[in-house]
Design an enzyme around this catalytic site. Structure first.
Site, PDB file in Angstrom:
ATOM      1  N   GLY A 151       0.857  -1.189   0.000  1.00 23.63           N
ATOM      2  CA  GLY A 151       0.000   0.000   0.000  1.00 23.63           C
ATOM      3  C   GLY A 151       0.889   1.233   0.000  1.00 23.63           C
ATOM      4  O   GLY A 151       2.075   1.165  -0.359  1.00 23.63           O
ATOM      5  N   ARG A 152       0.307   2.356   0.425  1.00 26.28           N
ATOM      6  CA  ARG A 152       1.062   3.621   0.391  1.00 26.28           C
ATOM      7  C   ARG A 152       2.415   3.524   1.105  1.00 26.28           C
ATOM      8  O   ARG A 152       3.435   3.948   0.585  1.00 26.28           O
ATOM      9  CB  ARG A 152       0.270   4.728   1.111  1.00 26.28           C
ATOM     10  CG  ARG A 152      -0.931   5.233   0.383  1.00 26.28           C
ATOM     11  CD  ARG A 152      -1.479   6.441   1.158  1.00 26.28           C
ATOM     12  NE  ARG A 152      -2.770   6.816   0.670  1.00 26.28           N
ATOM     13  CZ  ARG A 152      -3.915   6.263   1.066  1.00 26.28           C
ATOM     14  NH1 ARG A 152      -3.909   5.306   1.980  1.00 26.28           N
ATOM     15  NH2 ARG A 152      -5.057   6.661   0.561  1.00 26.28           N
ATOM     16  N   ILE A 153       2.387   2.964   2.327  1.00 24.63           N
ATOM     17  CA  ILE A 153       3.618   2.983   3.141  1.00 24.63           C
ATOM     18  C   ILE A 153       4.640   1.993   2.589  1.00 24.63           C
ATOM     19  O   ILE A 153       5.828   2.320   2.448  1.00 24.63           O
ATOM     20  CB  ILE A 153       3.281   2.695   4.627  1.00 24.63           C
ATOM     21  CG1 ILE A 153       2.352   3.790   5.166  1.00 24.63           C
ATOM     22  CG2 ILE A 153       4.563   2.625   5.458  1.00 24.63           C
ATOM     23  CD1 ILE A 153       1.746   3.500   6.532  1.00 24.63           C
ATOM     24  N   THR A 231       6.390  -2.370  11.109  1.00 22.86           N
ATOM     25  CA  THR A 231       5.866  -1.067  11.545  1.00 22.86           C
ATOM     26  C   THR A 231       4.351  -1.014  11.299  1.00 22.86           C
ATOM     27  O   THR A 231       3.781   0.068  11.252  1.00 22.86           O
ATOM     28  CB  THR A 231       6.547   0.097  10.785  1.00 22.86           C
ATOM     29  OG1 THR A 231       6.445  -0.167   9.371  1.00 22.86           O
ATOM     30  CG2 THR A 231       7.991   0.267  11.172  1.00 22.86           C
ATOM     31  N   SER A 232       3.712  -2.198  11.121  1.00 23.89           N
ATOM     32  CA  SER A 232       2.267  -2.158  10.822  1.00 23.89           C
ATOM     33  C   SER A 232       1.461  -2.421  12.095  1.00 23.89           C
ATOM     34  O   SER A 232       1.127  -1.471  12.816  1.00 23.89           O
ATOM     35  CB  SER A 232       1.914  -3.120   9.691  1.00 23.89           C
ATOM     36  OG  SER A 232       2.035  -4.464  10.103  1.00 23.89           O
ATOM     37  N   ARG A 233       1.188  -3.679  12.386  1.00 24.18           N
ATOM     38  CA  ARG A 233       0.497  -4.025  13.620  1.00 24.18           C
ATOM     39  C   ARG A 233       1.131  -5.296  14.177  1.00 24.18           C
ATOM     40  O   ARG A 233       1.461  -6.218  13.428  1.00 24.18           O
ATOM     41  CB  ARG A 233      -0.996  -4.268  13.376  1.00 24.18           C
ATOM     42  CG  ARG A 233      -1.816  -3.005  13.157  1.00 24.18           C
ATOM     43  CD  ARG A 233      -1.892  -2.133  14.416  1.00 24.18           C
ATOM     44  NE  ARG A 233      -2.722  -0.963  14.216  1.00 24.18           N
ATOM     45  CZ  ARG A 233      -2.269   0.243  13.838  1.00 24.18           C
ATOM     46  NH1 ARG A 233      -0.975   0.438  13.624  1.00 24.18           N
ATOM     47  NH2 ARG A 233      -3.095   1.253  13.708  1.00 24.18           N
ATOM     48  N   GLU A 262       0.471  -5.222  22.638  1.00 19.47           N
ATOM     49  CA  GLU A 262       0.842  -3.839  22.949  1.00 19.47           C
ATOM     50  C   GLU A 262      -0.069  -3.220  24.020  1.00 19.47           C
ATOM     51  O   GLU A 262      -1.279  -3.399  23.923  1.00 19.47           O
ATOM     52  CB  GLU A 262       0.680  -3.052  21.635  1.00 19.47           C
ATOM     53  CG  GLU A 262       1.643  -1.942  21.454  1.00 19.47           C
ATOM     54  CD  GLU A 262       1.536  -1.370  20.044  1.00 19.47           C
ATOM     55  OE1 GLU A 262       1.837  -2.082  19.080  1.00 19.47           O
ATOM     56  OE2 GLU A 262       1.124  -0.208  19.954  1.00 19.47           O
ATOM     57  N   HIS A 280       5.997   2.032  19.347  1.00 24.15           N
ATOM     58  CA  HIS A 280       4.991   2.456  18.354  1.00 24.15           C
ATOM     59  C   HIS A 280       5.101   3.957  18.046  1.00 24.15           C
ATOM     60  O   HIS A 280       4.163   4.725  18.289  1.00 24.15           O
ATOM     61  CB  HIS A 280       3.575   2.106  18.841  1.00 24.15           C
ATOM     62  CG  HIS A 280       2.589   1.971  17.720  1.00 24.15           C
ATOM     63  ND1 HIS A 280       1.495   1.150  17.762  1.00 24.15           N
ATOM     64  CD2 HIS A 280       2.535   2.583  16.499  1.00 24.15           C
ATOM     65  CE1 HIS A 280       0.812   1.244  16.636  1.00 24.15           C
ATOM     66  NE2 HIS A 280       1.413   2.105  15.850  1.00 24.15           N
ATOM     67  N   ALA A 282       6.153   5.159  14.858  1.00 21.88           N
ATOM     68  CA  ALA A 282       6.399   5.379  13.421  1.00 21.88           C
ATOM     69  C   ALA A 282       5.870   6.714  12.914  1.00 21.88           C
ATOM     70  O   ALA A 282       6.507   7.369  12.092  1.00 21.88           O
ATOM     71  CB  ALA A 282       5.817   4.229  12.608  1.00 21.88           C
TER      72      ALA A 282
HETATM   73  C1  DGY Z   1      -1.651   4.378  12.507  1.00 21.88           C
HETATM   74  O1  DGY Z   1      -2.026   5.524  12.246  1.00 21.88           O
HETATM   75  O2  DGY Z   1      -2.360   3.392  12.345  1.00 21.88           O
HETATM   76  C2  DGY Z   1      -0.250   4.231  13.000  1.00 21.88           C
HETATM   77  O3  DGY Z   1      -0.014   2.990  13.538  1.00 21.88           O
HETATM   78  C3  DGY Z   1       0.060   5.347  13.994  1.00 21.88           C
HETATM   79  O4  DGY Z   1       1.437   5.445  14.077  1.00 21.88           O
END
Ligand code: DGY
Length: 314
Positions: A151-153, A231-233, A262, A280, A282
């Site tokens: 996706g975007r990221i 860096t997602s979930r 978390e 968390h 990012a």
């Molecule tokens: C989000 O916006 O879902 C990110 O995890 C926040 O850093």
């Protein structure tokens, strides 16, 4: 004026937009489960965070019209229940793409070059001079980056990787022909991505399909020199299986900004030198968090003002 619950303090830029149009009830700190439903009574809107569980108890509040989350992720919100009750849900996509990709890249470099371990080594007074055998890591330039979820990221991480002349492969729900053209990226199966990538970077949303997408079998396919970055979930990775893989040096390292339970972190991870662990952060840059707050406030005001919600997910 309609009443709006803001579930914890947010950047002033977002609040300033709300004040002229709604009566803001802001909790001074995070709310416990159950408290959102109690504090949200009589509110037409809720501006929440990814740490707030928004389930049927909240969505049943009489008069509630919109839940605007200050996050791109929406796994904390029961979207099906919102749809059923005609409560609009909005998120903040786009504005945190670069910040999140930057942090993913920071984790790639930090894990590859063992920065956490190296800094702890120095601060412990163990640096006795240059040593040809000291703290050898992995070269990143020219290696293969596997993007899980383009996706975007994920795509932005791949763009950054081009600066390191990395080859990019990806595995995603949808084919991304533009991305393939722009980054020379190649779509591959999940197994090929696991087995051939030097760096695997995770960018999928958390859904029933992506829970434990990276499991023991995925980790077993990875190269011993490979790095995993998330860096997602947290629940996209089976954390227990990851601890085993790192402990036995079956992969080189992991860089994690998110965790399965978390804010709890698997105790096994805390003991490992080959894991870099972040709380968390990012999207935590000043301008990104300002933009997220503004976007969430604008989304909320649009719905309450009877306009089309710009970032509507339910
Ligand atoms: C989000 O916006 O879902 C990110 O995890 C926040 O850093």
């Amino acid at each position: 004026m309609p009443r709006v619950l803001v579930t914890r303090p947010i950047p002033e830029a977002g609040l300033a937009l709300l004040f002229p149009h709604v009566t803001v009830e802001m909790s001074p700190g995070p709310l416990q489960p159950g408290e959102i439903a109690r504090r949200g009574e009589g509110c037409a809107g809720i501006l929440c965070q990814l740490t707030d569980k928004i389930g049927a108890d909240v969505l049943d509040l009489p008069g509630l019209r919109v839940v605007a989350t200050m996050s791109v992720g929406t796994d904390h919100i029961d979207l099906a229940a919102a749809r059923k009750r005609f409560v609009t849900v909005t998120n903040t996509p786009g504005c945190l793409t670069e910040a999140t990709a930057e942090l993913a890249f920071a984790l790639i470099l930090a894990t590859a070059r063992r920065l956490g371990e190296a800094e702890r080594f120095l601060r412990a007074g163990r640096f006795k001079g240059w040593d040809p055998m000291l703290l050898q890591g992995q070269t990143i330039v020219g290696k293969r980056l596997g993007i899980l979820g383009a996706g975007r990221i994920g795509q932005e991480v791949a763009r950054m990787a081009k600066g390191f002349r990395m080859e990019v492969v990806y595995h995603s729900r949808l084919a991304e022909p533009e991305f393939e053209k722009e980054c020379g990226a190649r779509a591959v199966s999940k197994d090929e991505l696991a087995a051939t990538s030097d760096v695997v970077s995770i960018h999928t949303p958390l859904t029933a399909e992506t829970k434990h997408l990276v499991d023991a079998a995925f980790l077993a396919r990875m190269k011993p020199s490979a790095i995993l970055v998330n860096t997602s979930r947290g629940p996209v990775v089976d954390e227990g299986a990851l601890v085993d893989a790192l402990r036995q040096n079956r992969i080189f390292a992991a860089g994690l900004d998110v965790f399965e339970g978390e804010p709890a972190v698997h105790p096994g991870l805390l003991e490992l030198e080959n894991a870099i662990l972040l709380p968390h952060i990012a999207s935590a840059t000043v301008d990104t968090r300002n933009r997220m707050a503004v976007m969430a406030a604008e989304n909320l005001l649009a719905v309450l003002g009877g306009r089309a919600a710009p970032n509507c997910v339910a």
